[in-house]
Design a protein around this motif. Structure first.
Motif, PDB file in Angstrom:
ATOM      1  N   GLY A   1      31.221 -11.424   8.543  1.00  0.00           N
ATOM      2  CA  GLY A   1      32.591 -11.571   8.078  1.00  0.00           C
ATOM      3  C   GLY A   1      33.095 -10.522   7.116  1.00  0.00           C
ATOM      4  O   GLY A   1      34.084 -10.752   6.418  1.00  0.00           O
ATOM      5  N   VAL A   2      32.474  -9.354   7.074  1.00  0.00           N
ATOM      6  CA  VAL A   2      32.959  -8.285   6.195  1.00  0.00           C
ATOM      7  C   VAL A   2      34.258  -7.708   6.761  1.00  0.00           C
ATOM      8  O   VAL A   2      34.396  -7.522   7.972  1.00  0.00           O
ATOM      9  CB  VAL A   2      31.901  -7.176   6.060  1.00  0.00           C
ATOM     10  CG1 VAL A   2      32.470  -5.955   5.332  1.00  0.00           C
ATOM     11  CG2 VAL A   2      30.669  -7.703   5.339  1.00  0.00           C
ATOM     12  N   TYR A   3      35.214  -7.401   5.863  1.00  0.00           N
ATOM     13  CA  TYR A   3      36.452  -6.744   6.280  1.00  0.00           C
ATOM     14  C   TYR A   3      36.540  -5.358   5.650  1.00  0.00           C
ATOM     15  O   TYR A   3      36.440  -5.215   4.424  1.00  0.00           O
ATOM     16  CB  TYR A   3      37.692  -7.547   5.882  1.00  0.00           C
ATOM     17  CG  TYR A   3      38.956  -6.807   6.270  1.00  0.00           C
ATOM     18  CD1 TYR A   3      39.323  -6.696   7.605  1.00  0.00           C
ATOM     19  CD2 TYR A   3      39.729  -6.164   5.316  1.00  0.00           C
ATOM     20  CE1 TYR A   3      40.444  -5.972   7.981  1.00  0.00           C
ATOM     21  CE2 TYR A   3      40.855  -5.441   5.679  1.00  0.00           C
ATOM     22  CZ  TYR A   3      41.208  -5.349   7.018  1.00  0.00           C
ATOM     23  OH  TYR A   3      42.309  -4.621   7.386  1.00  0.00           O
ATOM     24  N   VAL A   4      36.756  -4.350   6.516  1.00  0.00           N
ATOM     25  CA  VAL A   4      36.881  -2.957   6.085  1.00  0.00           C
ATOM     26  C   VAL A   4      38.233  -2.439   6.564  1.00  0.00           C
ATOM     27  O   VAL A   4      38.473  -2.356   7.771  1.00  0.00           O
ATOM     28  CB  VAL A   4      35.747  -2.090   6.664  1.00  0.00           C
ATOM     29  CG1 VAL A   4      35.901  -0.641   6.213  1.00  0.00           C
ATOM     30  CG2 VAL A   4      34.386  -2.639   6.250  1.00  0.00           C
ATOM     31  N   PRO A   5      39.145  -2.067   5.645  1.00  0.00           N
ATOM     32  CA  PRO A   5      40.471  -1.614   6.057  1.00  0.00           C
ATOM     33  C   PRO A   5      40.459  -0.150   6.472  1.00  0.00           C
ATOM     34  O   PRO A   5      39.461   0.563   6.305  1.00  0.00           O
ATOM     35  CB  PRO A   5      41.298  -1.804   4.786  1.00  0.00           C
ATOM     36  CG  PRO A   5      40.329  -1.486   3.693  1.00  0.00           C
ATOM     37  CD  PRO A   5      39.002  -2.032   4.172  1.00  0.00           C
ATOM     38  N   THR A   6      41.602   0.301   6.973  1.00  0.00           N
ATOM     39  CA  THR A   6      41.736   1.710   7.328  1.00  0.00           C
ATOM     40  C   THR A   6      41.536   2.600   6.102  1.00  0.00           C
ATOM     41  O   THR A   6      41.708   2.177   4.962  1.00  0.00           O
ATOM     42  CB  THR A   6      43.123   1.999   7.922  1.00  0.00           C
ATOM     43  OG1 THR A   6      44.126   1.742   6.936  1.00  0.00           O
ATOM     44  CG2 THR A   6      43.379   1.156   9.157  1.00  0.00           C
ATOM     45  N   HIS A   7      41.152   3.847   6.376  1.00  0.00           N
ATOM     46  CA  HIS A   7      41.016   4.879   5.348  1.00  0.00           C
ATOM     47  C   HIS A   7      39.964   4.514   4.302  1.00  0.00           C
ATOM     48  O   HIS A   7      40.155   4.703   3.100  1.00  0.00           O
ATOM     49  CB  HIS A   7      42.367   5.173   4.686  1.00  0.00           C
ATOM     50  CG  HIS A   7      43.410   5.621   5.662  1.00  0.00           C
ATOM     51  ND1 HIS A   7      44.224   4.732   6.339  1.00  0.00           N
ATOM     52  CD2 HIS A   7      43.744   6.851   6.102  1.00  0.00           C
ATOM     53  CE1 HIS A   7      45.027   5.410   7.145  1.00  0.00           C
ATOM     54  NE2 HIS A   7      44.758   6.699   7.025  1.00  0.00           N
TER      55      HIS A   7
END
Length: 202
Positions: free
Chosen positions: A103-109
């Protein structure tokens, strides 16, 4: 080499030898007909429900859980584990020997170094004031040998220095120096205990 996985254009997918890809995984999802290919190295294990877009390059030894999403313009190194329901939202760089838990969230950039551990439900962010003011997205930078605890949040543009340890539930609002413990909300910086020094064995 496996040329096509899922309902995609086979000319846009290259997967190295020894891959084990579940039937319902989609590799080479076409978000843009002009996008580059999906290239994945040898010995990949890609589980059901995973979707990897075109214009993604991943090294050898990828392992995913179920329902992982990796979007376009992303580069990932060797021996990376993407836990179930991890989202990498595109335009990201990830090093080698990195472990993303469930469930890790990694956004753009966002930029993530090598030998990095990111615990369950950790959230990285790239927008300081969502939908309130115009912005240029800037995700965090996690340098080599960083550990991020479960349910931690790292705010936009923050650099977590090499060898640092972010405790579970911490909210990181400012840069963390190398070899530092970040704990609390907002996170305070403390000396890294001796038992947490020395980097990650990943």
């Amino acid at each position: 080499m496996i040329d096509s996985i899922g309902p995609t254009d086979s000319s846009a997918v290259e997967i190295g030898p020894g891959a084990d890809v579940d039937e319902t995984a989609v590799v080479g999802y076409e978000h843009d007909p002009d996008a580059g290919p999906t290239v994945i190295g040898a010995e990949a294990r890609i589980r059901a429900g995973t979707r990897i877009y075109r214009d993604v390059e991943i090294g050898n030894g990828l392992v995913t859980g179920h329902d992982v999403l990796v979007r376009e313009r992303t580069e990932i190194g060797d021996s990376v584990v993407l836990g179930t329901k991890t989202v990498i939202d595109g335009t990201c760089s990830v090093g080698s020997h990195v472990s993303f838990q469930t469930g890790v969230y990694v956004p753009t950039h966002t930029t993530i170094g090598s030998h990095v551990f990111i615990g369950p439900r950790a959230v990285l962010t790239n927008d300081m004031y969502p939908v309130r003011v115009p912005y240029d997205p800037a995700g965090p930078i996690l340098e080599d040998d960083v550990s991020i605890g479960a349910n931690a949040t790292v705010l936009p543009g923050v650099t977590v220095g090499e060898g640092s340890f972010v405790a579970a539930g911490a909210v990181v609002t400012a840069d963390v120096p190398a070899e530092t413990l970040a704990v609390g909300a907002p996170a305070a910086h403390r000396s890294l205990p001796a038992e947490l020094q020395g980097g990650n064995d990943l």
